[in-house]
Design an enzyme around this catalytic site. Structure first.
Site, PDB file in Angstrom:
ATOM      1  N   SER A 174     -11.167  -0.614  -0.122  1.00 35.09           N
ATOM      2  CA  SER A 174      -9.885  -0.514   0.588  1.00 35.09           C
ATOM      3  C   SER A 174     -10.050  -0.749   2.081  1.00 35.09           C
ATOM      4  O   SER A 174      -9.156  -1.267   2.732  1.00 35.09           O
ATOM      5  CB  SER A 174      -9.292   0.894   0.436  1.00 35.09           C
ATOM      6  OG  SER A 174      -8.536   1.007  -0.725  1.00 35.09           O
ATOM      7  N   HIS A 208      -3.576   6.460   3.775  1.00 32.44           N
ATOM      8  CA  HIS A 208      -4.330   5.271   3.357  1.00 32.44           C
ATOM      9  C   HIS A 208      -3.702   3.996   3.921  1.00 32.44           C
ATOM     10  O   HIS A 208      -4.402   3.146   4.488  1.00 32.44           O
ATOM     11  CB  HIS A 208      -4.401   5.241   1.833  1.00 32.44           C
ATOM     12  CG  HIS A 208      -5.205   4.119   1.257  1.00 32.44           C
ATOM     13  ND1 HIS A 208      -4.669   2.872   1.005  1.00 32.44           N
ATOM     14  CD2 HIS A 208      -6.494   4.056   0.869  1.00 32.44           C
ATOM     15  CE1 HIS A 208      -5.610   2.094   0.484  1.00 32.44           C
ATOM     16  NE2 HIS A 208      -6.722   2.791   0.390  1.00 32.44           N
ATOM     17  N   ASP A 230       0.868  -1.186   0.000  1.00 31.59           N
ATOM     18  CA  ASP A 230       0.000   0.000   0.000  1.00 31.59           C
ATOM     19  C   ASP A 230       0.895   1.222   0.000  1.00 31.59           C
ATOM     20  O   ASP A 230       2.069   1.156  -0.370  1.00 31.59           O
ATOM     21  CB  ASP A 230      -0.863  -0.046   1.295  1.00 31.59           C
ATOM     22  CG  ASP A 230      -2.168   0.725   1.169  1.00 31.59           C
ATOM     23  OD1 ASP A 230      -2.119   1.960   1.151  1.00 31.59           O
ATOM     24  OD2 ASP A 230      -3.230   0.084   1.096  1.00 31.59           O
TER      25      ASP A 230
END
Ligand SMILES: [Ca+2]
Ligand SMILES: [Ca+2]
Ligand SMILES: [Ca+2]
Ligand SMILES: [Ca+2]
Length: 456
Positions: free
Chosen positions: A402, A230, A173
């Site tokens: 996600s 994120h 990620d």
């Protein structure tokens, strides 16, 4: 283009192929189909080239004669690969499709494909700080009675069925904040690497990779600030410390998380392949109990090189848990049985493809689905988790497949904790078999249901 994915039937064949050490045949038709999709982007000046085994010298001469320069060797014969994978740079003015055509015609080349541009599968909404809102953690004992569609991790935890600190996962990620007070204890520290001595002590090709590696910037700092929100958000859902009086609780609250950062804004197939292989190599090199990687990203078209890397992870008994994707840029969900979303739509048997559910039990409007290409739904709307802020550490609520994916990754770690020695196939079967039938997912994924860890 139509792809019919029958994962259960393909599983045995793929597993057999992995065991025998063979690689799947390249599929140029799938790459070409992806190239016809104008919404998919790739790096204009680069191509990924997979050589055939034992053909390094011939392939290298071919590259030279075409004026192509190797920018990076992703898999090298010198480091034990049976066949080399190169990222090559094109001469000015040459098109990717042109170079691919020439390369494919060469007998030393197994396949040539674009270096796709990839991105996260999340959309942030306004952050606020309140408790009782961690609905994805609870199920039918949620403090908010209308929110009963969570993962049941809280019920499992309260019944004493907890993670035991012996399991590791990879987070492929953005970077992961390694100083967040709610996750710091669970950021992996490489015991085989002496920090900051400028030496690759564990011989894996990465110098001073203490918490993982940054494949985007090719450096050892896996956390580079607020742009790594994120990845940090994903890490909290998987493994924030529970019962510490701070913030949130992760599904497996003492899992160790290895950061394989390859996104910052965006990433590429090239960096994704290196990230996947990094985790696989750590497991085999050091005999680490890595059971899964979390892959809350997508974009780009079919890549045989990336699928090969996912299959190598599978051969090492590592699940590849992948976001089903959030439809296209205008938010319209896609049936991925009809239009594949990569990497979740690859047929590799170690993939679990995850759709997003809202707290009402409805499928999130943005969440892709697919009766055969998506496996299960998990909480993915209004998910509170850890983020870096301008002043330090905080929490924010994000939406996306996600956010659903790390619930399943945490579940894989929890199952592996409760059932030590389980294979990837066993963990996957346990997760899918314990799904709770959910009306909004009927006919929309393999299980027709949502994540439920309380039966582990
Ligand atoms: Ca190293
Ligand atoms: Ca070192
Ligand atoms: Ca960095
Ligand atoms: Ca906490």
């Amino acid at each position: 283009m139509k792809i019919k994915v029958r994962r259960s039937l393909l599983a045995a064949a793929t597993l057999l192929a992995s065991t025998l050490g063979t690689t799947a045949q390249a599929n140029p038709a799938l790459v070409d189909a992806s190239l016809k999709d104008a919404s998919l982007r790739y790096v204009e000046s680069e191509v990924l080239v997979q050589f055939k085994p034992g053909m390094q010298a011939v392939a290298q001469r071919a590259l030279n004669s075409m004026g192509l320069q190797t920018a990076k060797v992703l898999r090298s014969a010198a480091r034990g690969a049976d066949a080399e994978l190169h990222l090559v740079r094109l001469p000015a003015g040459q098109k990717v499709t042109e170079a691919m055509q020439k390369l494919r015609a060469n007998s030393a080349v197994k396949f040539a494909e674009p270096n796709w541009i990839l991105s996260t599968a999340a959309a942030p909404n306004d952050p606020y700080y309140t408790n009782g809102s961690l609905w994805g953690y609870y199920g039918d004992t949620s403090p908010v009675k209308t929110n009963q569609f969570g993962s049941q991790a809280g019920e499992s935890y309260n019944a004493g069925r907890k993670c035991n600190g012996t399991v590791l996962v990879g987070i492929i990620d953005e970077g992961v904040m390694n100083t967040h007070p709610d996750t710091q204890a669970n950021v992996w520290v490489n015991p085989f690497e002496i920090p900051n001595n400028g030496i690759d002590d564990d011989g894996n090709g990465y110098i001073d990779d203490v918490n993982g590696w940054d494949f985007k910037n090719n450096d050892k700092t896996t956390f580079d600030g607020t742009t790594d929100d994120h990845g940090t958000h994903v890490s909290g859902t998987i493994g924030a410390v529970a019962n510490n009086g701070v913030g949130i609780a992760g599904i497996c609250d003492n899992v160790k998380m290895i950061s394989a950062k390859f996104l910052e804004g965006s990433g590429t197939t090239e960096a994704a392949i290196l990230a996947v292989d990094y985790i696989t190599d750590l497991k085999t090199r050091h005999n680490l109990n890595i059971v899964a990687t979390n892959n809350s990203w997508g974009g780009g078209g079919f890549s045989q090189a990336l699928k090969d890397a996912i299959d190598r992870a599978g051969a090492a008994d590592i699940l590849f848990i992948a976001a089903a994707g959030n439809g296209n840029i205008i938010g319209k969900a896609i049936n991925t049985d009809k239009k594949p979303n990569y990497p979740s739509s690859y047929t590799s048997s170690n993939i679990i493809a995850v759709a997003a559910l809202a707290s009402s039990g409805k499928k999130a409007g943005f969440s892709n689905f697919g009766a055969t290409s998506v496996d299960i739904a998990a909480p993915g709307v209004g998910i509170w988790s850890t983020v870096p802020t301008a002043t330090g550490a905080g929490y924010a609520s994000y939406d996306g497949t996600s956010m659903a994916t790390p619930h399943v990754t945490g579940a894989a770690a929890l199952y592996a904790s409760l059932h030590p020695g389980s294979t990837a196939a066993q963990i996957k079967a346990a997760i899918l078999n314990s799904a709770v039938p959910t009306a909004s997912m009927a006919g929309k994924c393999v299980t027709g249901g949502r994540l439920n860890v309380s039966g582990f």
